[in-house]
Design a protein around this motif. Structure first.
Motif, mmCIF file in Angstrom:
data_model
loop_
_atom_site.group_PDB
_atom_site.id
_atom_site.type_symbol
_atom_site.label_atom_id
_atom_site.label_comp_id
_atom_site.label_asym_id
_atom_site.label_seq_id
_atom_site.Cartn_x
_atom_site.Cartn_y
_atom_site.Cartn_z
ATOM 1 N N VAL A 213 0.834 -1.212 0.000
ATOM 2 C CA VAL A 213 0.000 0.000 0.000
ATOM 3 C C VAL A 213 0.866 1.259 0.000
ATOM 4 N N GLY A 214 1.763 1.346 0.995
ATOM 5 C CA GLY A 214 2.559 2.560 1.171
ATOM 6 C C GLY A 214 3.328 2.468 2.470
ATOM 7 N N ALA A 215 3.494 3.611 3.114
ATOM 8 C CA ALA A 215 4.222 3.637 4.395
ATOM 9 C C ALA A 215 3.525 4.610 5.330
ATOM 10 N N GLU A 216 2.171 4.535 5.348
ATOM 11 C CA GLU A 216 1.388 5.556 6.041
ATOM 12 C C GLU A 216 1.359 5.420 7.558
ATOM 13 N N SER A 217 1.724 4.252 8.083
ATOM 14 C CA SER A 217 1.567 4.052 9.532
ATOM 15 C C SER A 217 2.647 3.119 10.080
ATOM 16 N N GLY A 218 2.737 3.087 11.417
ATOM 17 C CA GLY A 218 3.680 2.175 12.072
ATOM 18 C C GLY A 218 3.335 0.730 11.738
ATOM 19 N N TRP A 219 2.036 0.462 11.659
ATOM 20 C CA TRP A 219 1.569 -0.885 11.304
ATOM 21 C C TRP A 219 2.121 -1.269 9.944
ATOM 22 N N ASP B 267 6.437 -0.069 -3.355
ATOM 23 C CA ASP B 267 5.674 0.807 -2.456
ATOM 24 C C ASP B 267 4.706 1.646 -3.289
ATOM 25 N N GLY B 268 3.404 1.427 -3.086
ATOM 26 C CA GLY B 268 2.388 2.112 -3.891
ATOM 27 C C GLY B 268 2.101 3.543 -3.466
ATOM 28 N N GLN B 269 2.710 3.997 -2.396
ATOM 29 C CA GLN B 269 2.498 5.362 -1.887
ATOM 30 C C GLN B 269 1.012 5.731 -1.797
ATOM 31 N N GLN B 270 0.226 4.785 -1.311
ATOM 32 C CA GLN B 270 -1.213 4.972 -1.071
ATOM 33 C C GLN B 270 -1.982 5.283 -2.348
ATOM 34 N N LYS B 271 -1.439 4.933 -3.516
ATOM 35 C CA LYS B 271 -2.139 5.218 -4.781
ATOM 36 C C LYS B 271 -2.383 3.921 -5.544
ATOM 37 N N GLN B 272 -3.660 3.686 -5.885
ATOM 38 C CA GLN B 272 -4.008 2.456 -6.593
ATOM 39 C C GLN B 272 -3.293 2.361 -7.943
ATOM 40 N N GLU B 273 -3.168 3.503 -8.644
ATOM 41 C CA GLU B 273 -2.526 3.431 -9.975
ATOM 42 C C GLU B 273 -1.072 2.948 -9.872
ATOM 43 N N GLN C 240 0.006 0.835 -7.621
ATOM 44 C CA GLN C 240 -0.032 -0.603 -7.348
ATOM 45 C C GLN C 240 -0.351 -1.390 -8.632
ATOM 46 N N ILE C 241 -1.230 -0.819 -9.464
ATOM 47 C CA ILE C 241 -1.555 -1.498 -10.727
ATOM 48 C C ILE C 241 -0.306 -1.570 -11.610
ATOM 49 N N LYS C 242 0.450 -0.450 -11.661
ATOM 50 C CA LYS C 242 1.698 -0.455 -12.447
ATOM 51 C C LYS C 242 2.662 -1.523 -11.926
ATOM 52 N N ALA C 243 2.760 -1.621 -10.603
ATOM 53 C CA ALA C 243 3.674 -2.606 -10.002
ATOM 54 C C ALA C 243 3.271 -4.021 -10.400
ATOM 55 N N ILE C 244 1.960 -4.295 -10.363
ATOM 56 C CA ILE C 244 1.499 -5.652 -10.725
ATOM 57 C C ILE C 244 1.847 -5.936 -12.188
ATOM 58 N N ARG C 245 1.631 -4.924 -13.045
ATOM 59 C CA ARG C 245 1.958 -5.140 -14.477
ATOM 60 C C ARG C 245 3.454 -5.405 -14.645
ATOM 61 N N SER C 246 4.255 -4.703 -13.861
ATOM 62 C CA SER C 246 5.695 -4.906 -13.958
ATOM 63 C C SER C 246 6.066 -6.319 -13.465
ATOM 64 N N PHE C 247 5.416 -6.773 -12.383
ATOM 65 C CA PHE C 247 5.672 -8.140 -11.899
ATOM 66 C C PHE C 247 5.287 -9.177 -12.963
ATOM 67 N N ILE C 248 4.169 -8.906 -13.656
ATOM 68 C CA ILE C 248 3.738 -9.851 -14.708
ATOM 69 C C ILE C 248 4.794 -9.881 -15.811
ATOM 70 N N PRO D 2 -4.075 -4.409 -1.135
ATOM 71 C CA PRO D 2 -4.740 -3.378 -1.934
ATOM 72 C C PRO D 2 -5.140 -2.138 -1.130
ATOM 73 N N VAL D 3 -4.788 -0.971 -1.620
ATOM 74 C CA VAL D 3 -5.109 0.261 -0.889
ATOM 75 C C VAL D 3 -6.620 0.425 -0.726
ATOM 76 N N VAL D 4 -7.374 0.130 -1.794
ATOM 77 C CA VAL D 4 -8.842 0.156 -1.718
ATOM 78 C C VAL D 4 -9.379 -1.180 -2.213
ATOM 79 N N GLU D 5 -10.705 -1.399 -2.044
ATOM 80 C CA GLU D 5 -11.251 -2.721 -2.364
ATOM 81 C C GLU D 5 -11.569 -2.911 -3.839
ATOM 82 N N THR D 6 -12.031 -1.849 -4.511
ATOM 83 C CA THR D 6 -12.525 -2.027 -5.881
ATOM 84 C C THR D 6 -11.515 -1.555 -6.930
#
Ligand code: AHR
Length: 336
Positions: free
Chosen positions: A53-59, A83-89, A91-99, A110-114
Motif C-alpha cells: 500500500v505505502g508507508a502511512e503508519s507504524g503498522w 511501495d504504492g504510496q497509497q495510490k491504486q494506480e 499498485q496497478i503499475k507494479a502488478i503489471r511490472s511483476f507480470i 490493496p489500498v482500496v477494495e474495488t
C-alpha cells in the motif's frame, strides 16, 4: 592467438548463460531490494512480487519489514517489493511490472477494495497466482485471486464497540468522534461496519463527528483538532480506525487542554508500541490488535501454492485485544 580464441569462447558462454537466466521467468533469481528488477544469478529461486500500500503508519512499516524477511526465512525464495504510496494506480503499475518480469506469485495488499478486475485478469491470463494480503478486494470473478491472508476487519470494529459497551453500558449517553481510515479500504469499511452494527441498539450512542484521517498521524491530529474546535466539550469517546491517527489525536486533545484517556475515552486498532506507551501512561483506554507480522504466513501459503497444494480461501492472522490495565505488562513484548 590461441588465448584470444579461448577468451572469445568463454565470453560467449557467459553471455548465453546470462541470457537464459534473464529469460527464465519463473526461475529468475532477483534482488530483494525495494523495486529492484536485478537478475542474473544462476540459482533457481522462486520470486514473490509484493505490491504494498505505502508507508502511512507504524503498522504498515511493521508489515513491510516482516514481508521483507521472506528471503532470509527461505533462501529459495526471493522478493520484489513495490511501495504504492497509497495510490491504486501505482499498485496497478507494479502488478503489471511483476507480470512482465514473470514472477511466480503476486502478493497484493490493496489500498482500496474495488478497481482490480482488469489487472488481476492480466495476472490470471499470465498464470501467476495472486495472494491478497491484509486488505480485501471486491471483484466480479472470485477466481482472479487464489486466497486472502489477513485480519477480520469487521470483527475488529465489533471488538472496539464492545469495549465501549463494556465500559459505559448500553444505556449511556455518549458522543463519539470517529477517525476513519483510508476511504474505500477494507480496514476502513470493515471496521466502521463492525462498530456501527454493534452499537446499533445503544440508542444514546451518537457518532457526532466522523471524518477520514487517512490512517496517518498528521492527518489524525489535524482532523481531531477540527473536531475539538467545533465540539470539544461534547465528545466523550474517540474511536480511531488505527493507532497512528489516535496518537495524533492524543496530541490534539492535550493541546486543547483535555486529558486523553480520562476526559475522552479512546479506543483504536493495531497495537503499535507508541500506542501502548500512551496507554501505559493512562492516555488511551483500549487497543484492538491487528497483526502486521504477515511475512512467515505469506511465505508458507506461497510455498504451498508453488507446490501445487490446496490452500484455504481465507487465512486468518492471529490477534488479541488489550485494555489499559494490560499495557505496562504487554509493552516489552511488542515487536512493532
Ligand atoms: O490495512 C491495515 C491498516 O492499514 C492498519 O490498521 C493501519 O494502521 C494501516 O495503515
Amino acid at each position: 592467438m590461441k588465448f584470444k580464441k579461448m577468451f572469445a569462447l568463454m565470453a560467449s558462454t557467459v553471455l548465453c548463460v546470462g541470457m537464459l537466466a534473464g529469460c527464465g521467468g519463473s526461475t529468475t533469481a532477483t534482488s530483494s531490494a525495494a523495486g529492484s528488477t536485478a537478475s542474473g544469478s544462476s540459482s533457481a529461486k522462486k520470486v514473490i512480487g509484493f505490491a504494498q500500500v505505502g508507508a502511512e503508519s507504524g503498522w504498515r512499516t511493521a508489515e513491510t519489514d516482516s514481508i521483507k524477511t521472506i528471503p532470509t526465512l527461505d533462501p529459495n525464495i526471493d522478493l520484489k517489493f513495490s511501495d504504492g504510496q497509497q495510490k491504486q494506480e501505482n499498485q496497478i503499475k507494479a502488478i503489471r511490472s511483476f507480470i512482465a518480469q514473470k514472477v511466480d506469485i503476486i502478493a497484493l495488499d490493496p489500498v482500496v477494495e474495488t478497481g482490480w478486475d482488469t489487472v488481476l485478469k492480466e495476472a490470471k491470463d499470465a498464470k501467476i497466482p495472486v495472494v491478497i494480503v491484509d486488505r480485501k478486494v471486491t471483484v466480479s470473478d472470485e477466481s482472479l485471486y487464489k486466497c486472502f491472508l489477513g485480519s477480520d476487519m469487521v470483527e475488529e470494529g465489533k471488538k472496539a464497540a464492545q469495549v465501549i459497551i463494556d465500559k459505559f453500558g448500553k444505556d449511556a449517553q455518549l458522543n463519539i468522534a470517529e477517525l476513519q481510515g483510508t476511504v474505500g479500504s477494507t480496514a476502513m469499511v470493515g471496521r466502521q461496519q463492525g462498530f456501527n452494527d454493534t452499537i446499533k441498539d445503544c440508542k444514546n450512542y451518537k457518532i457526532i463527528k466522523s471524518q477520514t484521517g487517512d490512517f496517518t498521524r498528521a492527518k489524525g491530529k489535524e482532523v481531531m483538532e477540527a473536531f475539538l474546535k467545533s465540539d470539544g466539550d461534547k465528545i466523550n469517546v474517540l474511536w480511531a480506525h488505527n493507532d497512528d491517527m489516535a496518537v495524533g489525536a492524543v496530541q490534539a486533545i492535550e493541546e486543547y487542554g483535555k486529558k486523553p484517556g480520562q476526559d475522552i475515552f479512546i479506543v483504536s486498532v493495531d497495537g503499535i508500541k507508541d500506542m501502548f506507551e500512551l496507554m501505559a501512561a493512562g492516555k488511551s483506554n483500549a487497543i484492538i490488535e491487528c497483526n502486521p507480522l504477515l511475512g512467515p504466513q505469506l511465505l508458507e501459503v506461497s510455498k504451498n501454492i508453488l507446490d501445487g497444494k490446496e490452500v484455504e480461501r481465507s487465512i486468518k492472522s492471529k490477534e488479541s485485544q488489550f485494555l489499559q490495565k494490560d499495557a505496562a505488562t504487554e509493552l516489552p513484548n511488542r515487536k512493532y
